[in-house]
Design an enzyme around this catalytic site. Structure first.
Site, PDB file in Angstrom:
ATOM      1  N   THR A   1      -1.896   5.366   2.160  1.00 32.86           N
ATOM      2  CA  THR A   1      -2.989   4.463   2.233  1.00 32.86           C
ATOM      3  C   THR A   1      -3.402   3.649   3.274  1.00 32.86           C
ATOM      4  O   THR A   1      -2.480   2.929   3.935  1.00 32.86           O
ATOM      5  CB  THR A   1      -2.729   3.792   0.968  1.00 32.86           C
ATOM      6  OG1 THR A   1      -3.567   4.865  -0.140  1.00 32.86           O
ATOM      7  CG2 THR A   1      -4.088   2.850   0.817  1.00 32.86           C
TER       8      THR A   1
ATOM      9  N   ARG B   1      -6.576   5.805  -7.611  1.00 32.50           N
ATOM     10  CA  ARG B   1      -6.079   7.440  -7.354  1.00 32.50           C
ATOM     11  C   ARG B   1      -6.155   7.745  -9.164  1.00 32.50           C
ATOM     12  O   ARG B   1      -6.426   8.452  -9.123  1.00 32.50           O
ATOM     13  CB  ARG B   1      -4.623   7.364  -6.809  1.00 32.50           C
ATOM     14  CG  ARG B   1      -4.613   7.576  -5.175  1.00 32.50           C
ATOM     15  CD  ARG B   1      -3.158   6.823  -4.948  1.00 32.50           C
ATOM     16  NE  ARG B   1      -2.886   8.892  -4.459  1.00 32.50           N
ATOM     17  CZ  ARG B   1      -1.899   8.775  -4.676  1.00 32.50           C
ATOM     18  NH1 ARG B   1      -0.726   8.097  -4.217  1.00 32.50           N
ATOM     19  NH2 ARG B   1      -1.379  10.036  -4.267  1.00 32.50           N
TER      20      ARG B   1
ATOM     21  N   LEU C   1       1.117  -1.140   0.253  1.00 31.75           N
ATOM     22  CA  LEU C   1      -0.044   0.168  -0.196  1.00 31.75           C
ATOM     23  C   LEU C   1       0.540   1.543   0.232  1.00 31.75           C
ATOM     24  O   LEU C   1       2.300   1.014   0.945  1.00 31.75           O
ATOM     25  CB  LEU C   1      -0.963   0.288   1.147  1.00 31.75           C
ATOM     26  CG  LEU C   1      -1.936  -1.451   1.234  1.00 31.75           C
ATOM     27  CD1 LEU C   1      -3.108  -0.853   2.609  1.00 31.75           C
ATOM     28  CD2 LEU C   1      -3.017  -0.883  -0.349  1.00 31.75           C
ATOM     29  N   ASP C   2       0.302   2.264  -0.533  1.00 33.54           N
ATOM     30  CA  ASP C   2       1.349   3.657  -0.917  1.00 33.54           C
ATOM     31  C   ASP C   2       1.174   4.093   0.897  1.00 33.54           C
ATOM     32  O   ASP C   2      -0.097   3.571   2.018  1.00 33.54           O
ATOM     33  CB  ASP C   2       0.320   4.764  -1.465  1.00 33.54           C
ATOM     34  CG  ASP C   2       0.726   4.530  -3.293  1.00 33.54           C
ATOM     35  OD1 ASP C   2       0.895   3.743  -3.259  1.00 33.54           O
ATOM     36  OD2 ASP C   2      -0.999   4.884  -3.428  1.00 33.54           O
ATOM     37  N   ARG C   3       2.254   5.079   1.322  1.00 39.48           N
ATOM     38  CA  ARG C   3       2.383   5.786   2.794  1.00 39.48           C
ATOM     39  C   ARG C   3       1.244   6.093   2.875  1.00 39.48           C
ATOM     40  O   ARG C   3       0.282   5.725   4.116  1.00 39.48           O
ATOM     41  CB  ARG C   3       3.308   6.464   2.419  1.00 39.48           C
ATOM     42  CG  ARG C   3       3.342   6.917   3.608  1.00 39.48           C
ATOM     43  CD  ARG C   3       4.887   8.194   3.966  1.00 39.48           C
ATOM     44  NE  ARG C   3       5.409   8.162   4.872  1.00 39.48           N
ATOM     45  CZ  ARG C   3       5.099   8.979   5.462  1.00 39.48           C
ATOM     46  NH1 ARG C   3       4.280  10.449   5.064  1.00 39.48           N
ATOM     47  NH2 ARG C   3       5.359   9.922   6.556  1.00 39.48           N
TER      48      ARG C   3
END
Length: 303
Positions: A140, A236, A136-138
């Protein structure tokens, strides 16, 4: 802890089969076999060392002993609270908070989920490095699937390609999505001149996102999304492509007026366990910042 080992009981169906072929049919790659041969692993039949040229016989017990893994010299173990929702000898599922990077990078060499997991492994005396299956993105939040051995990671990655790892997200995006549900099928590639940002482009990699509207709010839409592919920033980029960027997602046109990060949460994770032979499902509740944004917009809608 003892080395990671897979054990097979040979039945009549595999009587007379070369061990090399049997291993390939059971997802053990040539790379893994090379690692076993040269770095301290073993192939045992009824406790006796054999080579891949061994001819299997019904009634034999095959043990594939993998060599110990070396943890990365550049990554430190760091004690931190971990919200682990499921764990066994092979995998774990952790609920990652927003603001925590999944793995170290040049800008975040420490303080990541991987650093915390490495400490967790050492508490268990598990000699393994960290294998993230669903990163996961930082910013998210939500569920991350982690393999506790490189071969387990290999098996789960193969299952993921077959659609046997299913991720469902919840998000809050700008504007009102008119359709109740739909599919975004648009290839994604790197934006020209950027090492971070992605965009929909004809020469990109295939990307498919399914969405379903959960609630239409005052100037926003609360939506559920299921990934069919796993491209970087896929949700996104796809929502921005529709003209509905995520609330808080400044990189793709969102505003941080109501929330300080992209309003995206990995809500549910289902995966087929390659060793248990069954599906597992974990869920994580919506975090406070997203829940507060929904409530605030509900109040505005009611006014």
């Amino acid at each position: 802890m003892p080395p990671f080992t897979m054990t097979f009981s040979i039945d009549e169906q595999h009587d007379g089969k070369l061990l090399r072929q049997f291993l390939q049919e059971n997802g053990i790659s040539r790379t893994a076999l090379t690692d076993i041969k040269f770095h301290g692993g073993e192939l045992l039949v009824d406790g006796r060392p054999v080579t891949v040229r061994h001819v299997l016989r019904a009634g034999e017990t095959l043990s594939v002993v993998f060599p110990p893994e070396r943890t990365s010299d550049w990554m430190d173990a760091e004690a931190m609270p971990l919200d682990i929702l499921y764990e066994d000898d092979y995998v774990l599922v952790v609920n990652k908070p927003a603001g925590l990077a999944t793995i170290p990078s040049r800008h975040h060499p420490g303080g990541t989920l991987a650093n915390g997991l490495l400490h967790h492994y050492r508490q268990q005396q598990l000699d393994s490095t960290v294998h993230i299956v669903t990163r996961l993105d930082r910013d998210t939040s939500g569920l991350v699937l982690v393999a506790k051995h490189c071969h387990v990671h290999h098996l789960l990655s193969a299952l993921q390609q077959k659609g046997h790892v299913v991720r469902t997200y919840e998000a809050i995006c700008h504007g009102v999505i008119v359709e109740d549900e739909g599919t975004i099928d648009a290839p994604i590639g790197r934006q020209e001149g950027s090492i971070i940002a992605r965009e929909v482009r004809e020469d990109g990699k295939p990307a498919v996102t399914h969405f379903r509207v959960l609630e239409r709010l005052y100037g926003y839409t609360y939506v559920s999304l299921r990934l069919e592919t796993g491209r970087t920033h896929q949700i996104r980029v796809h929502l921005a492509y529709l003209g509905h960027p995520l609330a808080g997602d400044e990189l793709y046109g969102g505003s941080r007026e109501m929330i300080g990060r992209q309003a995206l949460h990995s809500r549910q994770l289902s995966f087929f366990h390659p060793f248990a032979g069954r599906w597992y499902t974990c869920s994580a509740p919506l975090p406070g910042d997203m829940a507060r944004l929904i409530e605030a917009m509900r109040r505005r809608s009611a006014d």
